[in-house]
Design an enzyme around this catalytic site. Sequence first.
Site, PDB file in Angstrom:
ATOM      1  N   CYS A 146       0.831  -1.052  -0.002  1.00  0.00           N
ATOM      2  CA  CYS A 146      -0.047  -0.109  -0.069  1.00  0.00           C
ATOM      3  C   CYS A 146       0.509   1.539   0.123  1.00  0.00           C
ATOM      4  O   CYS A 146       0.375   2.436  -0.478  1.00  0.00           O
ATOM      5  CB  CYS A 146      -0.731   0.163   1.126  1.00  0.00           C
TER       6      CYS A 146
ATOM      7  N   HIS B 210      -2.509   0.942   7.740  1.00  0.00           N
ATOM      8  CA  HIS B 210      -2.950   1.012   5.443  1.00  0.00           C
ATOM      9  C   HIS B 210      -2.467   2.662   5.779  1.00  0.00           C
ATOM     10  O   HIS B 210      -2.171   3.155   6.356  1.00  0.00           O
ATOM     11  CB  HIS B 210      -3.947   0.586   6.039  1.00  0.00           C
TER      12      HIS B 210
ATOM     13  N   ASP C 155      -7.891   5.696  -2.402  1.00  0.00           N
ATOM     14  CA  ASP C 155      -7.110   4.698  -1.952  1.00  0.00           C
ATOM     15  C   ASP C 155      -6.861   3.754  -3.197  1.00  0.00           C
ATOM     16  O   ASP C 155      -7.234   2.991  -3.145  1.00  0.00           O
ATOM     17  CB  ASP C 155      -8.374   3.410  -1.180  1.00  0.00           C
TER      18      ASP C 155
END
Lengths: 666, 321
Positions: free
Chosen positions: A423, A467, A483
């Site tokens: 991520c 995250h 995202d």
Amino acid sequence: MFKRLLNSLLKRWRRKPAVQAPALTLAQSWWLFAAASAALLPLVEHIPLWLSLTAATGMAWRAWLIWRAGRLPPRWLLFVFVVAACVAVAIQYRGLFGRNPGLALLVIFMALKLLELRSVRDGITVILLACFLLLSGFFFNQSIAAALMAGAALIVVIAALLSLQAGPLPTPRQQLQHSALLLAQALPFMLVLFVLFPRVQGPLWGLPQDAFGASSGLSESMAPGSISQVVQSDAIAFRVRFKGTPPPPQQLYWRALTLNDYDGINWRYRATPERTDLPYSAEGRSIEYEVTLEPHNQRWLFALETPGQLPPDSSFSSDQLILANTPVRTRLRYEMVSYPDFRPDAEESPRRLREALRLPDGVNPRTRAVAEGWRQQYRSDAEILQAAMTFFQQRILAYTLSPPLMRDNAVDAFLFEHKRGFCEHFASAFTFALRAAGVPARVVGGYQGGEINPVDGYFTVRQFDAHVWVEAWIQGRGWVRVDPTADSAPRRIDGGLRTAVTGEEAELPLLARENYAWLREVRYRLDAVANAWNQSVLGFGPQRQRDMLSKLGMPEPDWKQMTAWLASLCGVLLLGFTLFALRQRVRTDEVTRLWQTFLRRLARRKLDLPGWMGPDTLANHAAAQLPQHAKAIRAIAASYVALRYEHSPSTEQLAAFKAHIDRFKP
Amino acid sequence: MKAIPSIMSTVTDLPAHHATTRKILAAAGEIILGKDAQLKQALACLLARGHLLIEDLPGVGKTTLAHVLARLLGLEFQRIQFTSDMLPADIIGVSVFERASGTFQFHPGPIFAQLILADEVNRATPKAQSALLEAMEERQVTSEGITRALPQPFFVIATQNPSHQIGTFPLPESQLDRFLMRIELGYPDKAAERALLAGVDRRTLLAGLPPLLQANQLQQLQDATSAIHASPALIEYVQALAEYTRHSSHFSNGLSPRATLGLLAAARAWALLEGRPHVLPEDVQAVLPGIVAHRLHAGGELGGLRGDALGKHLIEAVPLP
């Protein structure tokens, strides 16, 4: 002068006490040895190996001395040991003050004290030292297991104290039972004190300088690979209890910090001005929840978008972070309410927007070129954002826990060469691209998702839920959450980490793996117990105490009221125990009543037994007149004598007496 | 140092103490024939730290009994023969001027011993009697302003001739109360007398008697006695007995608190002699006659009831509580 003082000190040191204190018996020595062992054993994992070995040697020496009834080492030798131990501890810890050196010294002293154990008085010292050591274990570990272990050790220590004060019982088992019984009697008092003793703010056990020095979790900078390191841990970051149904996982973006400054490799946090109230008043659909945060030694607190209130002792930064006034070093609980549909006024200072566009020169030329193409092609920032998302989708980037190492021009390498990343690669590349295209953007760090514990309904967010995502400034809409990982690995967002990375389970923390369902089940339960312990025992601070007391009918408890309650409840308990103890004693009126029954039964047989006769005399007369019952009569008389005239008769004797008389039917 | 009996104290080593007392009684019984009961009472009296009054005709063995006890218990023995011309100084001692040093020097009288046999105490004038009786109570004597402690243990056996004999000054009741027990020896029975007549002279036997107790051992026995357990029920019984004597119309005076204390102490001693760590009503009944005989004067329909008969009446009149 000095010499005289020294001499008198030496003399005093050598002089034997005028009255010889009572010496220890063999059994008492063994009990003290057991108490010292019980107190030292749980500490082994917190002290260096050499210290454990030294202490063990001292203990073994003492055990050998008890066993062989040998002579204790001379005082000067012990003195040498003490000095040597202090020097060693000072070298090990570079000083003698603080938690760890202090504990090390206590451990050494305990082992050495055993070697000069002569009298009962020394024994009491050992007991006190053992109690102190047991408490000091809580500096390191406050879990249920640690508490249970300390409780078990305390039983041994109290057994040793009993052997000193009341004399040892015949078997160790009885001694331990006696001790456990005494401690069990102390339990109600403990509960009363726990609930009513006025609480102070702050940790009960933490020491300021070294509490929670090293905590894993998010940090103020992000480099490629830093988040994938965090997700290697299944430690708990925080727990959440939602009031009402929990929102779907796609909405669970726990915002913690923003990363604004990029130097080509690292993204860094930059502090922004803070205020103590919210600049808006949120409305719309709300989610209420309570967060119990594990200490992470950072200031940020976690909340869903958009926070509608501030927890006490915290402030709100202009990049919409909730920051505690001091780093969180103890478990912290706060109530939160978030308004997921509410967006604050779309205004941002030009300076902040300029900062959200800043990029280092000369890095990632290919990405920059693509982004500059968007700038020319599209007019609005919103279109550029859309283009960037489409671009990322088209690159077909793979979400993986073990991305290849990308050092120089990492964004280019990720987007155009390896196309595999975690991520932080996604967020970093996306933010870079937006900034290069002239859209203000920032990386946001926090946790995504979480897992509901079906046992107690708590939502648990672990480190592997860490995250990062992106926020872009769109004129008229404000900061918009994007995202980029969600597009490439939608399952990461919907189902958590373990569903997103198939085929890489071996690299995941045990608990994040999909196929160990039974293990997770066990863990759920253990976790629910640990959470209950944290919430209700360790987390029982002044606020909780106030809440609880007001529920119990004390709306505004002050310390005077609490002390009064404390004293009266302890008094009631004491009274209860005393009454119980009194009931346990043989009731004399019952003995007399039974004896009268016996006499009446004898009288029915018209025996000549005048009232002045003592029980033995009477039994002899009665037995002579009723030879067939002689045995029973004598047994009854013997029980009666025992109950009425002997020192401290037992309840068992009363039962036997009663049984004898019930059976006696002349 | 006197042991302080507490509620927690129990008799330690009771079997050993019991065995010792049995040895003493057996040895004494070989010299004083057929008087086992009286010997036991005398020993109980001594264990209870009390003084003993023996009242009987001359020649029944009062002096021998005192002698035997003194020898067996390893006590320092003195005999004081009371006469009508006796002065307190003859008992306590006198200060004599010594020419050489130019000071008065105290010459201790016969009372400075552990076991005193005060023979025919009722032959002396009340003045001399009171000197002895004060020493018994205080366990110290005062002469010319200086108080001197008497040896430990201090035990007086006084003998008294029946007061109807000529030339006696009967002890007043207040003085009698200071004796824990009063016993009568009586004539020996036939078998005992035959053995007495056939056997060796008692005084020869006495000389060969070895002490059975070490130094301090008597004290240990006495301490063990006071540690014998008297339960609340038993104390109630002692109280009931005292209560009866105080309220009954048969007695002019009841038992004094000193008498009830003595009764309990003697009952404890009796329990020890029986080898029991606690007192039973039977123990109280065993010592009761000796304790009440010189303290109570029966009148009315019990008129003339004396000694053991009086004790027996009292026992049978009071039921166990």
